[in-house]
Design a protein around this motif. Sequence first.
Motif, PDB file in Angstrom:
ATOM      1  N   PHE A  47       7.305  10.959   2.700  1.00  0.00           N
ATOM      2  CA  PHE A  47       6.467  12.078   3.136  1.00  0.00           C
ATOM      3  C   PHE A  47       5.221  12.185   2.270  1.00  0.00           C
ATOM      4  O   PHE A  47       5.101  11.561   1.228  1.00  0.00           O
ATOM      5  CB  PHE A  47       7.281  13.379   3.083  1.00  0.00           C
ATOM      6  N   GLY A  48       4.286  13.043   2.704  1.00  0.00           N
ATOM      7  CA  GLY A  48       3.041  13.202   1.960  1.00  0.00           C
ATOM      8  C   GLY A  48       2.177  11.950   2.124  1.00  0.00           C
ATOM      9  O   GLY A  48       1.592  11.476   1.149  1.00  0.00           O
ATOM     10  N   GLY A  51       8.705   8.199  -3.600  1.00  0.00           N
ATOM     11  CA  GLY A  51       7.514   8.930  -4.047  1.00  0.00           C
ATOM     12  C   GLY A  51       7.766  10.420  -3.853  1.00  0.00           C
ATOM     13  O   GLY A  51       7.004  11.104  -3.179  1.00  0.00           O
ATOM     14  N   LEU A  98       2.450   3.895   0.569  1.00  0.00           N
ATOM     15  CA  LEU A  98       2.965   3.090  -0.547  1.00  0.00           C
ATOM     16  C   LEU A  98       3.285   1.663  -0.112  1.00  0.00           C
ATOM     17  O   LEU A  98       3.534   0.800  -0.949  1.00  0.00           O
ATOM     18  CB  LEU A  98       4.199   3.750  -1.169  1.00  0.00           C
ATOM     19  N   ARG A 126       9.701  18.545  -3.110  1.00  0.00           N
ATOM     20  CA  ARG A 126       9.845  19.560  -2.038  1.00  0.00           C
ATOM     21  C   ARG A 126      10.748  19.056  -0.912  1.00  0.00           C
ATOM     22  O   ARG A 126      11.593  19.800  -0.411  1.00  0.00           O
ATOM     23  CB  ARG A 126       8.464  19.989  -1.506  1.00  0.00           C
ATOM     24  N   ASP A 186      10.155   8.124  -8.104  1.00  0.00           N
ATOM     25  CA  ASP A 186       8.709   8.287  -8.221  1.00  0.00           C
ATOM     26  C   ASP A 186       8.248   7.498  -9.434  1.00  0.00           C
ATOM     27  O   ASP A 186       8.936   7.435 -10.454  1.00  0.00           O
ATOM     28  CB  ASP A 186       8.332   9.770  -8.374  1.00  0.00           C
ATOM     29  N   LEU A 187       7.065   6.917  -9.300  1.00  0.00           N
ATOM     30  CA  LEU A 187       6.471   6.140 -10.388  1.00  0.00           C
ATOM     31  C   LEU A 187       6.078   7.041 -11.553  1.00  0.00           C
ATOM     32  O   LEU A 187       5.964   6.591 -12.693  1.00  0.00           O
ATOM     33  CB  LEU A 187       5.216   5.439  -9.824  1.00  0.00           C
ATOM     34  N   SER A 239       9.323   2.612  -9.377  1.00  0.00           N
ATOM     35  CA  SER A 239       8.338   2.302  -8.341  1.00  0.00           C
ATOM     36  C   SER A 239       9.048   1.916  -7.046  1.00  0.00           C
ATOM     37  O   SER A 239      10.166   1.387  -7.085  1.00  0.00           O
ATOM     38  CB  SER A 239       7.457   1.130  -8.793  1.00  0.00           C
ATOM     39  N   VAL A 240       8.377   2.148  -5.943  1.00  0.00           N
ATOM     40  CA  VAL A 240       8.914   1.703  -4.649  1.00  0.00           C
ATOM     41  C   VAL A 240       9.205   0.202  -4.680  1.00  0.00           C
ATOM     42  O   VAL A 240      10.124  -0.268  -4.012  1.00  0.00           O
ATOM     43  CB  VAL A 240       7.934   2.062  -3.504  1.00  0.00           C
ATOM     44  N   GLY A 263       7.508  13.013  -5.628  1.00  0.00           N
ATOM     45  CA  GLY A 263       6.575  14.011  -6.142  1.00  0.00           C
ATOM     46  C   GLY A 263       7.293  15.156  -6.826  1.00  0.00           C
ATOM     47  O   GLY A 263       8.184  14.938  -7.660  1.00  0.00           O
ATOM     48  N   ASN A 295       3.168   9.046   2.485  1.00  0.00           N
ATOM     49  CA  ASN A 295       3.662   7.977   1.620  1.00  0.00           C
ATOM     50  C   ASN A 295       4.027   6.678   2.318  1.00  0.00           C
ATOM     51  O   ASN A 295       4.448   5.729   1.655  1.00  0.00           O
ATOM     52  CB  ASN A 295       4.833   8.470   0.764  1.00  0.00           C
TER      53      ASN A 295
END
Length: 243
Positions: free
Chosen positions: A126-127, A67, A132, A72, A88-89, A109-110, A69, A129
Amino acid sequence: MKPEQDAVGRAMLDFLESRGGCELVERDDGTIEPSGGPEIYFSDPSSWSPEALEALSHVRGRVLDVGCGAGRVALFLQDRGHEVVGVDLSPGAVEVSKRRGVKDARVMSVTQVGPELGTFDTIVMFGNNFGLMANGRRARWLLRKFHRMTSKSGRIVAESLDPYRTTEERHLAYHRLNRRRGRMGGQVRIRARYQHYRTPWFDYLLVSESEMRGLLEGTPWCLEKTLTSGEPTYFAVIEKSKT
Ligand SMILES: C[S@@+](CC[C@H](N)C(=O)[O-])C[C@H]1O[C@@H](n2cnc3c(N)ncnc32)[C@H](O)[C@@H]1O
């Protein structure tokens, strides 16, 4: 994912191109709030907490950023010499990651990651996540899968948010509703919204440290360290059990 479902990616693309991009998160009790993204997904390491940076100091070797994003964390780690695969999805998020310099970012997807991506030394979530993991069943399934995809000394460095560190009645009521529905208190059912874009509804799992420990029980992982600045968010360093 249909183009009109990529709310996350569209908001990131607009933010990248200085056209705004305020992402909203809608919960299935009707609550709608700004997510904090995309600004936070583009934030510079100089604005990250000491705990976030310390958590990242536990990253070793080849990294899978789940994920990723806007990339970063992948960029931060790439700059420090790590080989990073970001997944990332959201096709928009992957496009943004690539445009910002992430060398290997893939729409996935994860639930789709597997040995074909190669072996990793660290999996980063991170974030918040860790969310998930979605629910207890999927968490245990993913943890077993992550175990097979990682080297002998593999680790997971994840961020989560303790949902119970709140005094807001609407959140406490939501935890009670979830328990009545047979769900974990912080198993939030949400979708992201931006303009007319809406992701499908999905479960995102917010857990306390003790719930995280409980999820790891009976899996080949153990919670080695947590780092918290007293905020509801915390970072977990999860290592392979020594047995
Ligand atoms: C809260 S953002 C975090 C982004 C990044 N990790 C960071 O810290 O800046 C969550 C990201 O997870 C992605 N995501 C949501 N569901 C996913 C799934 N099932 N598999 C992979 N990524 C997913 C979203 O598209 C979004 O980019």
